[in-house]
Scaffold this motif. Structure first.
Motif, short mmCIF file in Angstrom:
data_model
loop_
_atom_site.label_atom_id
_atom_site.label_comp_id
_atom_site.label_asym_id
_atom_site.label_seq_id
_atom_site.Cartn_x
_atom_site.Cartn_y
_atom_site.Cartn_z
N GLY A 136 0.91 -1.15 -0.06
CA GLY A 136 0.07 -0.02 -0.01
C GLY A 136 0.88 1.26 -0.24
N VAL A 137 0.55 2.25 -0.97
CA VAL A 137 1.27 3.37 -1.02
C VAL A 137 0.37 4.53 -0.97
CG1 VAL A 137 2.86 4.88 -2.29
CG2 VAL A 137 3.17 2.43 -2.23
N GLN A 138 0.54 5.46 0.00
CA GLN A 138 -0.59 6.62 0.08
C GLN A 138 0.19 7.98 0.01
OE1 GLN A 138 -3.06 7.04 3.63
NE2 GLN A 138 -3.66 8.65 3.15
N ASP A 139 0.06 8.63 -1.06
CA ASP A 139 0.75 10.01 -1.30
C ASP A 139 -0.03 10.87 -0.55
OD1 ASP A 139 1.89 12.29 -2.04
OD2 ASP A 139 1.95 11.61 -4.37
N LYS A 140 0.61 11.84 0.43
CA LYS A 140 0.08 12.58 1.51
C LYS A 140 -0.05 13.87 0.74
CE LYS A 140 1.12 10.40 5.92
NZ LYS A 140 2.13 10.49 6.84
N LYS A 141 0.26 14.38 -0.41
CA LYS A 141 0.16 15.49 -0.97
C LYS A 141 -1.24 15.86 -1.23
CE LYS A 141 4.87 15.47 -2.82
NZ LYS A 141 5.27 14.47 -3.80
N PRO A 142 -1.69 16.87 -1.40
CA PRO A 142 -3.00 17.04 -1.80
C PRO A 142 -3.26 16.46 -3.20
CG PRO A 142 -2.26 19.18 -0.99
CD PRO A 142 -1.10 18.05 -0.97
N GLY A 143 -4.36 15.74 -3.34
CA GLY A 143 -4.89 15.20 -4.50
C GLY A 143 -3.90 13.91 -4.77
N ILE A 146 -2.61 3.87 -3.55
CA ILE A 146 -2.17 2.47 -4.24
C ILE A 146 -2.62 1.35 -3.26
CG2 ILE A 146 -1.15 0.83 -5.66
CD1 ILE A 146 0.45 3.56 -6.81
N LEU A 147 -3.22 0.37 -3.49
CA LEU A 147 -3.35 -0.80 -2.46
C LEU A 147 -3.34 -2.29 -3.46
CD1 LEU A 147 -3.54 -1.77 0.44
CD2 LEU A 147 -6.03 -1.84 0.20
N VAL A 177 6.05 -7.36 8.48
CA VAL A 177 5.22 -6.18 8.23
C VAL A 177 6.12 -4.90 8.20
CG1 VAL A 177 3.37 -4.56 8.78
CG2 VAL A 177 3.04 -7.09 9.47
N ILE A 178 6.37 -4.22 7.11
CA ILE A 178 7.18 -3.08 7.12
C ILE A 178 6.33 -1.70 6.80
CG2 ILE A 178 8.99 -1.91 5.62
CD1 ILE A 178 9.78 -5.01 4.78
N ASP A 179 6.43 -0.76 7.68
CA ASP A 179 5.63 0.46 7.47
C ASP A 179 6.61 1.74 7.70
OD1 ASP A 179 2.84 -0.06 7.54
OD2 ASP A 179 3.36 -1.30 9.47
N VAL A 180 6.24 2.62 6.57
CA VAL A 180 7.01 3.83 6.58
C VAL A 180 6.11 5.04 6.61
CG1 VAL A 180 8.83 5.17 5.38
CG2 VAL A 180 9.03 2.77 5.51
N GLU A 235 4.71 10.48 2.41
CA GLU A 235 3.79 9.27 1.93
C GLU A 235 3.61 8.27 3.01
OE1 GLU A 235 5.36 7.86 -1.77
OE2 GLU A 235 7.31 7.32 -0.69
N ARG A 236 2.97 7.48 3.07
CA ARG A 236 2.78 6.61 3.94
C ARG A 236 2.79 4.91 3.18
NH1 ARG A 236 -2.38 6.95 7.32
NH2 ARG A 236 -1.07 8.46 8.20
N VAL A 237 4.05 4.14 3.57
CA VAL A 237 4.10 3.04 2.87
C VAL A 237 3.68 1.92 3.84
CG1 VAL A 237 5.83 1.74 1.35
CG2 VAL A 237 5.67 4.05 1.26
#
Lengths: 183, 149
Positions: free
Chosen positions: B35-42, B46-47, B116-119, B124-126
């Motif tokens: 899972g990747v979440q881009d924290k920038k607006p808009g 992806i999961l 489990v690897i979290d960043v 962003e959050r991965v």
């Protein structure tokens, strides 16, 4: 029937205790004391370290042994350790200067190294290593440290605080216990 | 008529058992999550979830040349990775590494049989998780693809 049940229960309990005794963890905790500083926590099962170390073949690490670099010519480390092992509890080195106090001693089966810095009142280093671990560490060749043997010796040892380093900017702690968290 | 109906029922039952069996196998083998979440607006999110068994089978379909190349690069570390995978499978759940600073948090842990690897950083959050048991099987496949010296 009852005897068989009791026997099974004892067997299970023994197996449980044996398994629990094998679960030893090495913890490393580094805290940067500065505001917003970094903190690092590492928790490694010693069993994992013991099995993985021999498989790593790096520049200086091979078969779980690490090559010592630097000048140790003229020092028979094994004879030195043998002297430490056979000696009773004693102070081996004491340095007292206006700026620093250093103490190397053997006490109750541990090799102790203590450093206090007078310039920085809060700066102190304490290293406490079981003699059995020191023995294991130097049980290899002349110019190598046997990490796997040391890990094995640590596994057999009880809970121990190995290293604490404290100064104004950071705190470092390395210890072994049977918990899988560093809290 | 009754015989034909009975045969259809048997086939249907076989299909149901087959699907259930495959589902159980996929569940037992675990799932790889990325899972990747881009924290920038808009920013995008992806999961991806893939049953581990698909990855094991998928490796069989990778061209031998690519597998050999990957294997050659990873060769020095394969024994360590394989042993670590086997030992991690035996470990209880735990957090092995946690690094925290004002802008970033990194965690490597074992939870319920998965690594489990979290960043979590400012941008962003991965999140990556995969069954620990997957590691030795991938290493075995890579080892088998390594040409003999």
């Amino acid at each position: 029937m009852r005897r068989a049940l009791v026997g099974s229960a004892v067997l299970l309990l023994t197996a449980g205790f044996a398994a629990a005794a094998q679960d030893r963890w090495l913890h490393v905790k580094v805290v940067d004391a500065a505001k917003g500083g970094e903190s690092v926590n590492v928790n490694v099962p010693l069993e994992l370290a013991e099995k993985v170390l021999p498989t790593i073949q790096a520049e200086k690490l091979s078969h779980g042994k690490i090559k010592i670099e630097g000048e140790i010519e003229g020092v028979d480390i094994h004879a030195l350790l043998d002297a430490v092992r056979t000696a009773g509890d004693n102070e081996f080195v004491t340095v007292n200067s206006p700026k620093q106090h250093v103490r190397v001693a053997k006490s109750r089966g541990y090799l102790l190294v203590q450093v206090r810095d007078e310039d920085q009142k809060s700066a102190k280093v304490d290293v406490t290593v079981p003699i059995s671990v020191v023995d294991a560490l130097f049980s290899g060749g002349k110019d190598e440290l046997d990490l796997v043997s040391a890990v094995r010796a640590l596994k057999e040892h009880g809970d121990v605080q190995l290293v604490t380093v404290e100064d104004e900017s950071s705190k470092v702690r390395i210890w072994v216990d049977s918990k899988n968290t560093s809290e | 008529m009754t015989g034909r109906f009975s045969r259809a029922k048997t086939i249907l039952l076989g299909l149901v058992v087959g699907v259930l069996g495959l589902t159980f196998l996929a569940y037992a083998a675990g799932t790889v999550w990325v899972g990747v979440q881009d924290k920038k607006p808009g920013g995008h999110r992806i999961l991806v979830a893939v049953p581990a068994v698909v990855i094991t089978l998928g490796l069989e379909l990778v061209p031998a040349a690519s597998l050999r190349e990957a294997s050659a690069e990873a060769q020095p570390w394969l024994p360590a990775i394989e042993v670590a995978g086997n030992e991690l499978a035996k470990c209880p759940d735990a957090r092995f590494v946690e690094i925290r600073d004002p802008t970033e948090w990194v965690s490597i842990a074992k939870r319920g049989g998965s690594l489990v690897i979290d960043v979590d950083s400012a941008d962003e959050r991965v999140h990556i998780s995969f069954p620990v048991r997957l590691v030795p099987s991938i290493v075995r496949t890579l080892k088998m693809s390594t040409p003999p010296n």
